[in-house]
Design a protein around this motif. Structure first.
Motif, PDB file in Angstrom:
ATOM      1  N   LEU A  60       0.839  -1.202   0.000  1.00 44.01           N
ATOM      2  CA  LEU A  60       0.000   0.000   0.000  1.00 44.01           C
ATOM      3  C   LEU A  60       0.876   1.255   0.000  1.00 44.01           C
ATOM      4  O   LEU A  60       0.612   2.212  -0.744  1.00 44.01           O
ATOM      5  CB  LEU A  60      -0.896   0.028   1.241  1.00 44.01           C
ATOM      6  N   GLY A 116       2.286   1.761  -3.200  1.00 48.49           N
ATOM      7  CA  GLY A 116       1.197   2.107  -4.128  1.00 48.49           C
ATOM      8  C   GLY A 116       0.890   3.589  -4.129  1.00 48.49           C
ATOM      9  O   GLY A 116       0.435   4.126  -5.144  1.00 48.49           O
ATOM     10  N   THR A 173      -0.106   5.982  -7.319  1.00 48.39           N
ATOM     11  CA  THR A 173      -1.307   6.812  -7.353  1.00 48.39           C
ATOM     12  C   THR A 173      -0.955   8.277  -7.600  1.00 48.39           C
ATOM     13  O   THR A 173      -1.537   8.935  -8.472  1.00 48.39           O
ATOM     14  CB  THR A 173      -2.065   6.676  -6.023  1.00 48.39           C
ATOM     15  N   ALA A 228      -7.875   2.934 -10.809  1.00 43.39           N
ATOM     16  CA  ALA A 228      -8.114   1.716 -10.052  1.00 43.39           C
ATOM     17  C   ALA A 228      -8.970   0.748 -10.861  1.00 43.39           C
ATOM     18  O   ALA A 228      -8.720  -0.466 -10.869  1.00 43.39           O
ATOM     19  CB  ALA A 228      -8.796   2.054  -8.731  1.00 43.39           C
ATOM     20  N   TRP A 258      -3.223   0.012  -6.376  1.00 41.09           N
ATOM     21  CA  TRP A 258      -4.322  -0.335  -5.481  1.00 41.09           C
ATOM     22  C   TRP A 258      -5.444  -1.086  -6.193  1.00 41.09           C
ATOM     23  O   TRP A 258      -5.970  -2.073  -5.684  1.00 41.09           O
ATOM     24  CB  TRP A 258      -4.878   0.923  -4.799  1.00 41.09           C
ATOM     25  N   PRO A 287      -6.687  -1.873   0.428  1.00 39.20           N
ATOM     26  CA  PRO A 287      -6.577  -1.033  -0.776  1.00 39.20           C
ATOM     27  C   PRO A 287      -7.869  -0.271  -1.055  1.00 39.20           C
ATOM     28  O   PRO A 287      -7.830   0.900  -1.454  1.00 39.20           O
ATOM     29  CB  PRO A 287      -6.311  -2.041  -1.907  1.00 39.20           C
ATOM     30  N   SER A 290      -8.076   2.716   1.126  1.00 40.28           N
ATOM     31  CA  SER A 290      -7.126   3.741   0.670  1.00 40.28           C
ATOM     32  C   SER A 290      -7.708   4.530  -0.491  1.00 40.28           C
ATOM     33  O   SER A 290      -7.643   5.768  -0.511  1.00 40.28           O
ATOM     34  CB  SER A 290      -5.815   3.097   0.219  1.00 40.28           C
TER      35      SER A 290
END
Lengths: 252, 298
Positions: free
Chosen positions: B90, B93, B97, B231, B247, B268, B271
């Motif tokens: 995460l 990640g 992102t 995503a 994610w 995820p 998040s």
């Protein structure tokens, strides 16, 4: 300084049968160094005349000559240095996110003029503002100060002809007098040619040597300032307008 | 006159450039919702910067003796089907992102702004051509169009970013055009024309600064959609490819074990939810903060 000669100026909006003739046919001449007034009721085409002269409106007929040269034949740069305009609403004519410095610097950069700091300071001095105002934004200025900045912006390119589109009608009465004094003072010192649009005959009486009365896009009569005092206008509408204004002044 | 006297006197030009930024920041922190959004995004940025330091494990190292461990103990958020630490994945990640958001924003903002202001200011044939192109892009749902692009370009994170950028500029362009139309006949534009400014100069100096606040708000609000689209593409296997800790892709692979191992999709998912929510709240706050009327009052 240069004279202005407007011959058979006309503009129509729209196409074909629906076209509306806003200005059928306007002609007048302004001597060099003169202040010429355009008066009339709302919608009589006073401001449109200025917008045509300055080429903000482009689709008009006829000729406009400044100092003997047609404005259409001038290059953009030359035209901008010949004729400038001051707008009616000082709250709308300054970019809300530009500082006074940016407002004055832009024309200098566009025209690639030298001594820029000096010119900016001179322009501010001319309109009676302190040099520290260079870093102010419009929302930090009062209406009268904004209009002074707008005048400085018009003067910084050293034009010959200044078009004034009701320069005081959005201002307080006391501030109006300040701005009018500033304008007539500038004319006395530099000899600019003014074309002043106003619906206030008192302003015209104070500023102008001659003025034209307009109605529905046509010039009804061109008069001297003296005509205001004894209302010696010959045309009915012009006489009515002047006497109405005199009656209003007495009443107030 | 009072506000003339009280108006701050900028000491230097640089300070006067930073001052509005601080003003906006102060305004955002005053309301709890936008302060929350700002805090989450600040946290996201910090986590992304310090991800390698904060991560307890290597996000890509597999340990098949230690698969699908529940949260707790050595693994804060548990492990996935290949024994990788979910917390570390995460954290890494966040970089992906932020990368997506950053790249999409710096492409979408200028493109939308350019198309919108040119169409709005020049009008006529330019307006017609540019706006019809915009309409074509607008007439597809964003995710579907992005899918089509990725399918054509081949699945990868970069292509997903290109696809998202291609689908999210039209609303910005529409907005910029609408704003431009309200300014183009104003007196200060007329004054700029009288000074001999070229259309390009007028657009860059006079129109863009006026459009910028609403475009920035729209971009911030858009970021939530961008994250969700990224995503979604990752979930469909068309965005980031394994073993990248994106994610959406994590949720997609975790889906198979969802019933027994809830932690694979929950963290995820949370998040994504938090970050999109934060951007939405920030965008809302920015709308109030950048409103010119509010600016003048300050």
């Amino acid at each position: 300084m240069k004279s202005v000669e407007v011959t058979n100026l006309g503009i129509a909006l729209g196409h074909g049968a629906k076209a509306v003739n806003i200005l059928p046919d306007v002609s007048f001449t302004v001597e060099q160094g003169e202040c010429f007034g355009l008066v009339g009721e709302s919608g009589s085409g006073k401001s449109t005349v200025l917008r045509c002269i300055s080429l903000l409106l482009e689709h008009w007929r006829g000729t406009v000559k400044i100092g003997g040269a047609s404005v259409r034949d001038m290059g953009v740069i030359e035209r901008c240095r010949t004729v400038q305009m001051v707008f009616q609403d000082p709250y709308g004519s300054l970019h809300p996110r530009h500082s006074v410095r940016t407002v004055l610097y832009e024309p200098l950069r566009i025209h690639n003029l030298d001594r820029r700091q000096e010119r900016m300071e001179q322009a501010l001095r001319d309109v009676g503002l302190p040099i520290s105002f260079l870093d102010r934004f419009p929302h930090q200025l009062s209406g009268g100060q904004r209009q002074r900045v707008a005048i400085a912006r018009a003067l910084i390119l050293e034009p010959d002809v200044l078009l004034l589109d009701e320069p005081t009608s959005a201002l307080d009465v006391s501030v109006q007098a300040e701005i009018l004094n500033l304008l007539s003072d500038l004319r006395a010192r530099r000899g600019y040619t003014y074309i002043l649009v106003s619906h206030d005959l008192a302003v015209v009486d104070y500023m102008c040597d001659r003025f034209a009365v307009m109605r529905s896009g046509e010039i009804v009569e061109v008069l001297d300032r003296a005509a205001l005092e004894n209302n010696s206008a010959t045309h009915d509408y012009a006489r009515e307008l002047i006497s109405a204004s005199i009656a209003y002044d007495r009443a107030s | 006159m009072t506000d003339i006297v009280n108006a701050p006197k900028p000491a230097s030009r640089r300070r006067s450039a930073i001052a509005p930024l601080l003003n906006v920041l102060r305004f955002l922190l005053r309301s709890p919702t936008s302060a929350f959004g700002l805090a989450v995004i600040a946290l996201l940025v910090l986590l992304a910067i310090f991800a390698p330091l904060l991560a307890t494990h290597d996000p890509n190292v597999q340990n098949l003796n230690n698969v699908l461990q529940p949260p707790g103990g050595n693994h804060l958020f548990g492990t996935d089907e290949l024994g990788r630490d979910i917390f570390s994945r995460l954290l890494h990640g966040t970089r992906i992102t932020l990368n997506i958001i950053f790249l999409v924003t710096i492409t979408v903002g200028p493109i939308g702004l350019a198309v919108g202001t040119i169409a709005g200011y020049l009008g006529g044939i330019f307006d017609t051509i540019l706006m019809r192109i915009t309409d074509i892009f607008l007439s597809f749902p964003g995710l579907i169009l992005a899918l089509a692009f990725v399918a054509a370009l081949g699945p990868s994170l970069n292509n997903a970013i290109i696809a998202i950028a291609l689908t999210s500029w039209p609303p910005i362009a529409r907005l910029a055009r609408a704003e431009t139309l309200t300014f183009r006949s104003s007196d200060y534009i007329a004054a700029a024309r009288l000074q001999g400014a070229s259309p390009f100069r007028i657009i860059m100096h006079s129109i863009v600064p006026m459009c910028l606040p609403s475009v920035m708000i729209r971009l911030t609000l858009n970021m939530a959609t961008v994250i969700l689209t990224a995503a979604g593409l990752g979930f469909l296997g068309l965005g980031a490819q394994p073993p990248m800790p994106e994610w959406g892709a994590m949720i997609a692979t975790g889906r198979r074990y969802m019933l027994d191992s809830w932690w694979l999709v929950t963290f995820p998912g949370v998040s994504i939810l938090l970050v999109s929510l934060a951007f939405n709240l920030l965008g809302d706050g920015l709308r109030d903060a950048l409103d010119p009327k509010q600016m003048n009052r300050r």
